[in-house]
Design an enzyme around this catalytic site. Structure first.
Site, PDB file in Angstrom:
ATOM      1  CG  MET A  86      -2.003  -1.124   1.196  1.00 53.33           C
ATOM      2  SD  MET A  86      -3.296  -1.065  -0.511  1.00 53.33           S
ATOM      3  CE  MET A  86      -3.822   0.611   0.062  1.00 53.33           C
ATOM      4  CG  ASP A 205       1.800  -6.963   7.071  1.00 55.90           C
ATOM      5  OD1 ASP A 205       2.276  -8.425   7.299  1.00 55.90           O
ATOM      6  OD2 ASP A 205       2.063  -6.348   6.263  1.00 55.90           O
TER       7      ASP A 205
END
Length: 788
Positions: A86, A205
């Protein structure tokens, strides 16, 4: 739809560049979504080279995107550093002459600026979340946020501490760290994660690339782009928590994260466990590359990884490194990693700090808290995975209760008048003589007979509540063993009422019935009630000075067992040890001669769970020796003991001995049920699969035919356990190259599985997978299902 497109785009980016289009073509999705993802991949490829050079190909970027040499507030962009799903990160410097400082500046990935307004809004929200999250933390092992803002075009950015380091795994490899050094370094990683957890932040993550280690050896935790603050994250109305556009890395994601369920800090603990596994074994526990999302989910959620020592064979290590690493990976380390990676979040470490503490205990030579799952838990998991075997498994687990109940019932009757003994035994012999396989080896098929006996108690002993209570107690205990819990509740409740009337509320017969009700509560899953009842009964025995009563011994033993089932090893050892320390009651029919051996089995499980393998080995062998003296021809109790020892031998790396023991155990169970029993189907089927794993195809086929034979004799062919037995036989036939019969057995199972409800997808998936493997076998082309 916009979010769905970006979810698939991120998953595609996780594949190797040359495989992305092929991978995407193989996914099950709407064609419109697929076309939009392909356009994003094309745009990303056009702009992708900008990270490989210090100069950006301006024509590939949106015109409003900042360029190298421009300033964002007080900071100048120097060069791109890396790109994630992202965002992109630049090296920057403080450019206002206040002081000289290198920084990392994070911006939205350029291709995402081409997305629709709603998605851009979500990206901006994510950056604001990350800035808020980082601002809450200050820890030497977490990269700090320094500043943030937006460009004139509204593109958000974050200014962070620049960590001049390399990913965690690369650092360990480059510096040739041994296992102890890796553990010490990883403890600091856990400290950084704990800082996030202390602020109720889940990173979501965690992976080696998000943990950079500098030249000073200090790790820094990075990239909180998909982290969430728990107290600010309500559960969506659909019951699933969509992980920030699914931007997590599947190889390190927890089962609940893959399933998009509600997350807690325990999800990060799982990811830490995966990283620790990789640091020690040299490879990740699972390889998910090229798998469909559903296939990856099945691997993460349902597959247990191989032990790290075994996985070392797949690691890119020299023979010397592999040998040294294998010597340093001890059973305690295997357990630490297994606890961190447990499929059920409640059974992992409670926090990153607890994981770090156990690692440091290990490094200091202290006992670790990680221990194997209890036998009760492992059986429970098996039952949940194979619901069709639940009745058989329950019988196998609970049959021992029947023997204990009948033995004590017989013991108490021995002290009664001869006429009462004759009267009661005549009654029981008529209805219970085949109810206890531990004493008789008979089939358990007593449901109707026991129900009839319960109805006859009131009529048979209308004037003797003392005798009626004892008979109801024996019946109730026997019903527990057959999982007829409602009926057991009724009989034990009546027994308790009659015993209180005949003997008083604190008399030994009444306490014994209360102990039986505690066992019922245990089987009902009401463990808190069962445990408290057993504690109260022990207190009552001790307050009355009745420690010499066999029932006191039984209560202590069962109290220890319930603590063992709850993984409370300290209390389990306390009560089991107290029972074992009591003088053995006289062998006059009032005491089961195998009870002390069973006690030692439970104490062996305590030692086993603690990683005290030498002590566990000693206790297992002592128990087996005592059981063999009492039952030289074998018994279900001895079969269970052999099975437990087999598990220990597996952990000791003695696979051949473990396999021999489990074979002996299953063959012994068959002797205990000479007329057959559904439990044998499960045991023989699992043994066949173990034999396949050991490459003993001949025995695998023998065991599979046993399972299928019992299934054909005892079950309707449409029952799940019968279908599973046919599946196992087809699998063994395939392993032996007998393809024609394998296809016949598989076809029969497929016909039956179609009669099952849609929820039986696990069994359908097993058959489907076997069909594919069958058609991949040599010479399978002649089979009808494979095109023949």
């Amino acid at each position: 739809m916009e979010v769905q497109v970006l979810q698939w785009f991120e998953r595609a980016l996780a594949q190797k560049p040359e495989q992305r289009r092929l991978w995407l073509a193989d996914q099950d999705m709407d064609q419109g979504v697929r076309e939009r993802v392909l356009r994003l991949l094309d745009a990303d490829q056009a702009s992708g080279a900008f990270l490989e050079e210090t100069a950006i190909a301006e024509e590939a970027l949106p015109p409003e995107f900042p360029k190298v040499g421009e300033r964002l507030g007080a900071y100048e962009l120097l060069k791109p550093l890396e790109s994630g799903g992202m965002g992109v990160v630049y090296l920057g410097r403080r450019a206002d002459d206040v002081y000289d400082q290198q920084v990392a500046i994070k911006l939205v990935r350029p291709v995402h600026l081409l997305a629709a307004a709603e998605f851009r809004r979500q990206l901006i929200s994510r950056f604001e979340d990350e800035r808020s999250i980082l601002a809450r933390m200050s820890h030497p092992n977490v990269a700090r946020i320094l500043d943030g803002g937006s460009t004139g075009a509204g593109i958000p950015y974050l200014v962070m501490e620049y960590v001049d380091g390399v990913p965690l795994t690369d650092y360990c490899k480059a510096n040739k760290l041994d296992v102890r050094a890796r553990l010490a370094l990883f403890g600091k990683v856990c400290d950084g994660v704990q800082e996030a957890h202390r602020h109720l932040i889940v990173h979501r993550d965690l992976k080696p690339d998000n943990i950079l280690v500098g030249e000073n050896g200090e790790p820094r935790l990075l990239d909180f782009g998909i982290a969430k603050i728990l107290e600010q994250e309500p559960l969506p109305t659909d019951g699933k928590r969509h992980t920030s556009l699914s931007a997590m890395t599947p190889a390190y994601a927890s089962p609940e994260q893959v399933r998009q369920q509600a997350l807690t800090t325990s999800s990060d603990v799982y990811s830490l466990g995966v990283m620790l596994y990789q640091l020690l074994a040299g490879v990740r526990p699972y390889e998910l590359g090229g798998l469909r999302p559903s296939e990856a989910e099945a691997v993460v959620c349902d597959t247990l990884p191989d032990p790290m020592r075994k996985m070392l064979d797949k690691a890119a290590l020299t023979d010397g490194e592999r040998k040294a690493r294998r010597a340093q990976i001890t059973p305690d380390l295997e357990r630490i990693v297994a606890k961190a990676m447990h499929k059920e979040s409640a059974r992992r470490y409670g926090s990153a700090q607890e994981l770090a503490d156990d690692i440091r205990r290990y490094l200091n030579g202290e006992p670790v808290l990680a221990h194997p799952d209890s036998t009760a838990y492992r059986m429970g998991k098996f039952v949940r995975r194979h619901r069709f075997g639940v009745a058989a498994a329950s019988l196998a687990l609970l049959a021992v209760l029947a023997s204990a109940g009948i033995a004590i019932w017989q013991a108490e009757q021995a002290r009664r008048a001869a006429d009462d003994t004759v009267r009661v035994n005549t009654f029981l012999m008529d209805v219970l003589k085949s109810s206890d396989p531990y004493n008789t080896g008979s089939d358990i098929s007593m449901s109707q007979a026991v129900d009839e006996a319960a109805a006859r108690v009131t009529a048979g002993f209308p004037d003797r509540p003392d005798l009626a209570s004892k008979i109801r107690f024996a019946l109730g205990y026997s019903m527990i063993s057959r999982n007829k819990l409602d009926t057991a509740e009724r009989e034990l409740g009546l027994a308790l009422r009659e015993s209180r009337a005949a003997f008083g509320p604190e008399a030994v017969p009444t306490l014994r019935i209360r102990e039986g009700i505690a066992q019922l509560r245990k089987q009902q899953g009401r463990l808190d009630e069962a445990q408290q009842m057993l504690h109260d009964i022990v207190d009552s025995f001790e307050a009355q000075g009745l420690q010499s009563e066999p029932a006191y011994y039984v209560t202590l033993a069962n109290l220890g067992e319930i603590h063992l089932s709850r993984d409370d090893l300290e209390k389990a050892e306390l009560y089991l040890g107290r029972a074992l320390a009591l003088p053995p009651p006289p062998q006059d029919g009032q005491f089961a001669p195998t009870d002390r051996a069973v006690l030692k089995q439970n104490l062996a499980q305590v030692a086993h769970a603690r990683g005290e393998l030498v002590e566990a080995d000693r206790l297992y062998l002592e128990s087996i020796d005592e059981l063999e003296r009492v039952h030289p021809d074998g018994s279900p109790e001895l079969a269970t003991a052999l099975s437990n020892l087999s598990t220990l031998r597996d952990e000791q790396g003695k696979a051949d001995e473990a396999f021999a023991l489990i074979r002996q155990s299953v063959e012994m169970r068959e002797k205990a049920f000479p007329s057959g029993h559904p439990t044998l189907i499960t045991h023989w089927a699992l043994l066949s699969q173990r034999a396949v794993a050991e490459a003993d195809g001949g025995y695998a086929l023998t065991a599979a035919r046993k399972a299928a034979g019992y299934a054909e004799d005892l079950l309707d062919p449409s029952e799940p356990l019968a279908i599973f037995a046919q599946y196992v036989l087809a699998e063994a036939l395939l392993f032996q190259g007998e393809l024609v019969e394998a296809e016949q057995r598989l076809a029969g199972a497929e016909i039956q599985v179609e009669k099952m409800p849609p929820e039986a997808k696990n069994l359908r998936n097993l058959l489907s997978d076997l069909g594919q493997r069958l058609c991949q076998a040599p010479k399978a082309g002649s089979l009808p299902r494979c095109g023949g």
